[in-house]
Design a protein around this motif. Sequence first.
Motif, PDB file in Angstrom:
ATOM      1  N   VAL A 249      -4.778   0.840  -0.518  1.00 42.57           N
ATOM      2  CA  VAL A 249      -4.552  -0.290   0.391  1.00 42.57           C
ATOM      3  C   VAL A 249      -4.806  -1.608  -0.328  1.00 42.57           C
ATOM      4  N   HIS A 250      -4.185  -2.673   0.198  1.00 42.89           N
ATOM      5  CA  HIS A 250      -4.354  -4.025  -0.342  1.00 42.89           C
ATOM      6  C   HIS A 250      -5.194  -4.805   0.664  1.00 42.89           C
ATOM      7  N   THR A 251      -6.411  -5.160   0.309  1.00 41.53           N
ATOM      8  CA  THR A 251      -7.219  -5.896   1.284  1.00 41.53           C
ATOM      9  C   THR A 251      -7.782  -7.178   0.679  1.00 41.53           C
TER      10      THR A 251
ATOM     11  N   GLY B  21       0.810  -1.217   0.000  1.00 38.64           N
ATOM     12  CA  GLY B  21       0.000   0.000   0.000  1.00 38.64           C
ATOM     13  C   GLY B  21       0.840   1.262   0.000  1.00 38.64           C
ATOM     14  N   ASN B  22       0.194   2.367  -0.284  1.00 39.64           N
ATOM     15  CA  ASN B  22       0.891   3.660  -0.298  1.00 39.64           C
ATOM     16  C   ASN B  22      -0.125   4.774  -0.102  1.00 39.64           C
ATOM     17  N   LEU B  23       0.365   5.851   0.518  1.00 33.55           N
ATOM     18  CA  LEU B  23      -0.516   6.927   0.975  1.00 33.55           C
ATOM     19  C   LEU B  23       0.100   8.253   0.577  1.00 33.55           C
TER      20      LEU B  23
ATOM     21  N   ASN C  88      -7.439  -8.066  -8.162  1.00 29.66           N
ATOM     22  CA  ASN C  88      -6.498  -8.920  -7.406  1.00 29.66           C
ATOM     23  C   ASN C  88      -5.433  -8.109  -6.681  1.00 29.66           C
ATOM     24  N   HIS C  89      -5.740  -6.889  -6.352  1.00 33.04           N
ATOM     25  CA  HIS C  89      -4.709  -5.991  -5.834  1.00 33.04           C
ATOM     26  C   HIS C  89      -5.287  -5.121  -4.714  1.00 33.04           C
ATOM     27  N   GLY C  90      -6.114  -4.134  -5.035  1.00 28.06           N
ATOM     28  CA  GLY C  90      -6.670  -3.304  -3.963  1.00 28.06           C
ATOM     29  C   GLY C  90      -7.308  -2.037  -4.484  1.00 28.06           C
TER      30      GLY C  90
HETATM   31 ZN   LIG Z   1      -0.638  -1.649  -4.513  1.00 30.34          ZN
END
Ligand SMILES: [Zn+2]
Length: 212
Positions: free
Chosen positions: A106-108, A32-34, A181-183
């Motif tokens: 985010v990756h959930t 993830g990245n913000l 398949n990612h977020g």
């Molecule tokens: Zn990602």
Amino acid sequence: MARTFDQLTPPAALVEIGRDFHARGWMAGTAGNLSIRVHERGVDSFWITASGLPKGRMEETDCLRIGVAEGAIVEQLQPRTKPSAESSIHQTIYRLFPEARACLHVHTVDACLACENVCPGVEEMPLPPLEMIKGLGIWEQHPQVTLPLFDNILDVTQIAAAIERRFHATPPCLPALMIRNHGITVWGNSAQEAYDRVEIVEFIMSYMAGRR
Ligand SMILES: [Zn+2]
């Protein structure tokens, strides 16, 4: 009064949001990245989390600032930090939406499960008409909205290019998108609004995944 993320400096807000999302399992490992957009010294730019760091244990110096126009680093709080590998997606969102002030990715598990039954090639995922849709700015009795879906491509710049192409032609009805398949990636007019919207989209993803 509640203290919002907008009362913090952008790096401090990113650290706090990272801890929060990591604690919920939404930023496992270094995923993830913000980012939070700022106009500093006349430069339209955004603070973003550095690549390859555990998002639950970041410090403010693990954030760096990138120009929206050209994508170059304009401020770095310590040497050796590299911008997130998915910076190009944040840059694209800020270029497309001048009012966007924060972009959170985010990756959930639930988001991945929610889009599992959507056939390959389908570019929009219909969302159920839940009350929570209002939190995304849709005030309708029976909202019929869709979440834009993009294929997951190893070269992230190709995902960013696909987002730019599609949204330029057809702006999305929601401030959010899903990479299969990612977020999810969600944006808002403030850090707090983007944070709230991530919670809402994840609520909907969990509902669709059958977790609630
Ligand atoms: Zn990602």
